[in-house]
Design a protein around this motif. Structure first.
Motif, PDB file in Angstrom:
ATOM      1  N   GLY A 231      -3.104   0.926  -6.391  1.00 39.96           N
ATOM      2  CA  GLY A 231      -3.297  -0.489  -6.702  1.00 39.96           C
ATOM      3  C   GLY A 231      -2.541  -0.916  -7.947  1.00 39.96           C
ATOM      4  O   GLY A 231      -1.899  -1.978  -7.950  1.00 39.96           O
ATOM      5  N   ASP A 232      -2.591  -0.100  -9.007  1.00 42.52           N
ATOM      6  CA  ASP A 232      -1.868  -0.427 -10.245  1.00 42.52           C
ATOM      7  C   ASP A 232      -0.368  -0.510  -9.995  1.00 42.52           C
ATOM      8  O   ASP A 232       0.308  -1.454 -10.426  1.00 42.52           O
ATOM      9  N   THR A 233       0.170   0.511  -9.304  1.00 38.62           N
ATOM     10  CA  THR A 233       1.611   0.533  -9.028  1.00 38.62           C
ATOM     11  C   THR A 233       2.017  -0.629  -8.136  1.00 38.62           C
ATOM     12  O   THR A 233       3.027  -1.296  -8.391  1.00 38.62           O
ATOM     13  N   ALA A 234       1.233  -0.888  -7.089  1.00 38.65           N
ATOM     14  CA  ALA A 234       1.550  -1.975  -6.164  1.00 38.65           C
ATOM     15  C   ALA A 234       1.571  -3.324  -6.883  1.00 38.65           C
ATOM     16  O   ALA A 234       2.459  -4.153  -6.639  1.00 38.65           O
ATOM     17  N   THR A 235       0.628  -3.533  -7.793  1.00 41.59           N
ATOM     18  CA  THR A 235       0.550  -4.807  -8.512  1.00 41.59           C
ATOM     19  C   THR A 235       1.774  -5.021  -9.395  1.00 41.59           C
ATOM     20  O   THR A 235       2.365  -6.110  -9.418  1.00 41.59           O
ATOM     21  N   VAL A 236       2.186  -3.971 -10.139  1.00 38.79           N
ATOM     22  CA  VAL A 236       3.342  -4.101 -11.031  1.00 38.79           C
ATOM     23  C   VAL A 236       4.620  -4.339 -10.227  1.00 38.79           C
ATOM     24  O   VAL A 236       5.444  -5.188 -10.583  1.00 38.79           O
ATOM     25  N   VAL A 237       4.798  -3.586  -9.131  1.00 41.21           N
ATOM     26  CA  VAL A 237       5.988  -3.782  -8.292  1.00 41.21           C
ATOM     27  C   VAL A 237       6.000  -5.197  -7.724  1.00 41.21           C
ATOM     28  O   VAL A 237       7.049  -5.857  -7.664  1.00 41.21           O
TER      29      VAL A 237
END
Length: 336
Positions: free
Chosen positions: A215-221
């Motif tokens: 979730g963290d990675t998906a949000t930043v991307v």
């Protein structure tokens, strides 16, 4: 301030208030339905707005609906800049940034070519391609604000918002299954979801349904894709200028004021001086501006107009969505 100026402001406020208040009520109803039934708020706002399209005719609400669909929309786009920081992008390294740039440029380019091949204007391809490649309904509304005036522009914008909202909801359900089927690592899955799902809310929902890291990675991307909104808006504005004046005789600015606001807020947000409560408030205000404006856009159209678009625009948006997924998976496989 002179009495004449105050009188003009009062008169203008009274003229715009009915249409704006109606749009606000529709947006509130759409938000309530979205929270309780899980569908995209933009889609509810559009559908409810279209049910009240009779209000956009000659009458007390017309001026306010026009103002909301145009000016409030631009304010909402400018406020999107508060979601972006340079630190978020640097933390993931250069590869996701390169992937996002490639994905946005190639997807919009292919969409423009595909739109022309299907008999549409290239600008319709930029509208649908930008919505698919960047941030769904928000990108569609922002690009529509920057593109030249055209008799079919509002209908094309509404169709794009409806299509991208529906596809984004479907993607939120299907794409995590694809990530699991391909046995992607949590970070790779986050990059995949963030680079392919259209709307921010659906990216967050899909990412955190898998894991916190995903979730963290998906949000930043996803926010990196949102950051691409500015250069794409500038390109759209340049194309508008190259095509000459619009029917009203006005030459559009090279850099629209809402794009300048987007950039300024992104830079301010990157300083780290903005309190989280302020960031949250601005992001919520941006969301409300976009929902209210799309409610007004819905009131300016009719279902029979959208039904007349035929199968080709649907095929175009489906093709863009599938192309985006394949492109991202290929880039991930090549080590991006």
């Amino acid at each position: 301030m002179s009495a004449i100026a105050l009188t003009r402001i009062h008169s203008r406020t009274r003229e715009l208030a009915p249409g704006f208040i109606v749009s606000l009520i529709v947006a509130a109803a759409a938000s309530f339905l979205s929270e309780h039934y899980g569908a995209p708020v933009m889609l509810f706002a559009l559908l409810l707005g279209m049910a009240l399209n009779f209000l956009a005719g000659d009458g007390a609400c017309k001026a306010g609906i026009e103002f909301t669909a145009r000016t409030v929309l631009r304010i909402g786009v400018a406020l999107l800049g508060m979601r972006i920081t340079l630190e978020q992008m640097v933390a993931l390294g250069w590869k996701p940034v390169a992937l996002v740039v490639i994905v946005v440029v190639v997807t919009i380019g292919v969409s423009v070519v595909a739109a022309k091949a299907l008999g549409f204007q290239r600008l319709f391809g930029m509208l649908t391609g930008g919505a698919t490649a960047i941030c769904g309904a928000s990108a569609a509304l922002a690009l529509a604000a920057a593109l030249p005036n055209h008799p079919q522009k509002e209908r094309a914008t509404l169709f794009t918002v409806i299509g991208v909202s529906a596809l984004s909801t479907l993607a939120m359900i299907v794409y995590p299954m694809i990530a699991n089927w391909l046995s992607l690592s949590p970070q790779m899955a986050g990059v995949f979801l963030g680079a392919t799902i259209h709307d921010v809310a659906q990216v967050v929902g899909a990412g955190y349904s898998m894991s916190t890291e995903t979730g963290d990675t998906a949000t930043v991307v996803k926010l990196m894709r949102v950051a691409m909104l500015l250069p794409v808006i500038v390109c759209a504005a340049m194309i508008t200028r190259l095509q000459g004046a619009d029917p009203a005789g006005k030459r559009p600015p090279l850099l629209p004021w809402f794009a300048v606001g987007f950039l300024m807020l992104a830079c301010i947000n990157s300083t780290g001086w903005i309190a989280p409560v302020v960031q949250g408030s601005v992001n919520e205000l941006s969301r409300w501006c976009l929902v209210v404006s799309i409610s007004a856009l819905g009131m300016k159209t009719q279902l029979k107009e959208l039904a007349a678009v035929g199968i080709k625009p649907i095929l175009l948006m489906l093709g863009e969505t599938v192309f985006l997924v394949v492109l991202v998976l290929l880039l991930l496989r090549w080590g991006m």
